[in-house]
Design a protein around this motif. Sequence first.
Motif, PDB file in Angstrom:
ATOM      1  N   GLN A  25       0.848  -1.189   0.000  1.00 32.97           N
ATOM      2  CA  GLN A  25       0.000   0.000   0.000  1.00 32.97           C
ATOM      3  C   GLN A  25       0.886   1.241   0.000  1.00 32.97           C
ATOM      4  O   GLN A  25       1.791   1.361   0.816  1.00 32.97           O
ATOM      5  CB  GLN A  25      -0.918   0.007   1.229  1.00 32.97           C
ATOM      6  N   ASN A  27       1.391   4.912   0.829  1.00 32.12           N
ATOM      7  CA  ASN A  27       0.813   5.916   1.733  1.00 32.12           C
ATOM      8  C   ASN A  27       1.517   7.272   1.622  1.00 32.12           C
ATOM      9  O   ASN A  27       1.392   8.108   2.521  1.00 32.12           O
ATOM     10  CB  ASN A  27       0.885   5.424   3.184  1.00 32.12           C
ATOM     11  N   GLU A  93      -1.497  -1.866  -4.029  1.00 35.62           N
ATOM     12  CA  GLU A  93      -2.888  -1.920  -3.571  1.00 35.62           C
ATOM     13  C   GLU A  93      -3.667  -0.723  -4.115  1.00 35.62           C
ATOM     14  O   GLU A  93      -3.206   0.419  -4.081  1.00 35.62           O
ATOM     15  CB  GLU A  93      -2.917  -1.915  -2.038  1.00 35.62           C
ATOM     16  N   THR A  95      -5.858   1.781  -3.517  1.00 35.02           N
ATOM     17  CA  THR A  95      -6.559   2.665  -2.599  1.00 35.02           C
ATOM     18  C   THR A  95      -7.247   3.764  -3.402  1.00 35.02           C
ATOM     19  O   THR A  95      -6.860   4.050  -4.545  1.00 35.02           O
ATOM     20  CB  THR A  95      -5.577   3.303  -1.608  1.00 35.02           C
TER      21      THR A  95
END
Length: 351
Positions: A25, A27, A93, A95
């Motif tokens: 992921q 971020n 991922e 998001t």
Amino acid sequence: MINYTAYSDNFKDLQWSDFNVERLQINTFPVLEDPYHYNNSFTFRDALLEAVEKHTEKAVFKLLFITPDNIHIHKFYGIAYLEGKIVYAFEIEKTPLFEEWCDTILDEDPDEKTLTSSVYSFKQNSFSSQPVSNLKNITFQEHTGAFINHFIPNQFIAEQLAKEKSDFLAPFIQLDAEIDMKALVQSFMALITEKRLTIHPPNNNEAIYAKFEAEAGYPFPQIIKNYLSLHNGIDRCAIMGAEDIYNEWKQWKDIYDDWTQEELLDTYSTNEGKALLMYTTPYWIPFFDLENGNFLAFDFAPNTKGKAGQIIRYGADQEIGYIEADDLVSFFESLRRSDSEIEDNEWFYIA
């Protein structure tokens, strides 16, 4: 534990199943405030690089970002080439913020029924992309090792690249250049007198010569030592002293070390056959600063029609080296003439 794959000579033979692809992921994306801002692509790149470096705690030499199509690739993937000659493969991922950034960067037409997979290549100071279909007979998930190997960064094959450059230059290296010292002193001192230049007294430069030899792998040429026994630079003038010579040579040596032989060699340009068709080599030693990143240099790796110690012009505005004079004496004699290609105001400041 992060699953890395060590780079090796047979890396191109690895298959998709040899890579333990984990999900990551991201971020590090900021809030997308202006979808049309010119800097968005670089912000996207920097966010991915930062995320991978934080996750792996390793420097990233290059990062591939592979976008999906509707047939072979259904997810977003990343391939990171890390310090220590290891590869980290991961799935990104999806998001909401990542998808928002992708919609902006990829600029896909929502009405299109097919997607074209692309591979983006990111480094700290570069950004490029191409369709995956450009790689003939190599697909990401069917020839994974070959695909990754195709984009291998220079840092992973530094020894091989250094050998290619060394092998190319070896036949041309001539360090035993000679010069008529009496003629050099006469022409140099006549130039100083006629142009009313002020000499910086010569120094003991042995420490600089030793530093050069340790970096270059060959001795500081004797003819330049002889020349520097006359001065340590000239006041308000392009003629350089020993320390400036070393510092400028080192900067160009760093460029040479970073570039590949293919990048350095220009097969499209021509010169008189006296200087190599190179952007730079560690056997060009600058001594005369033309400013704006351009120099005149001693050449100790001349082409087949040249001779050791000839004077060449090279630099930021030159694709290759060009012959300026056959030797230092004839160069100084040319500066004394009114028809010199280098005007007085280009190389010394008139008081």
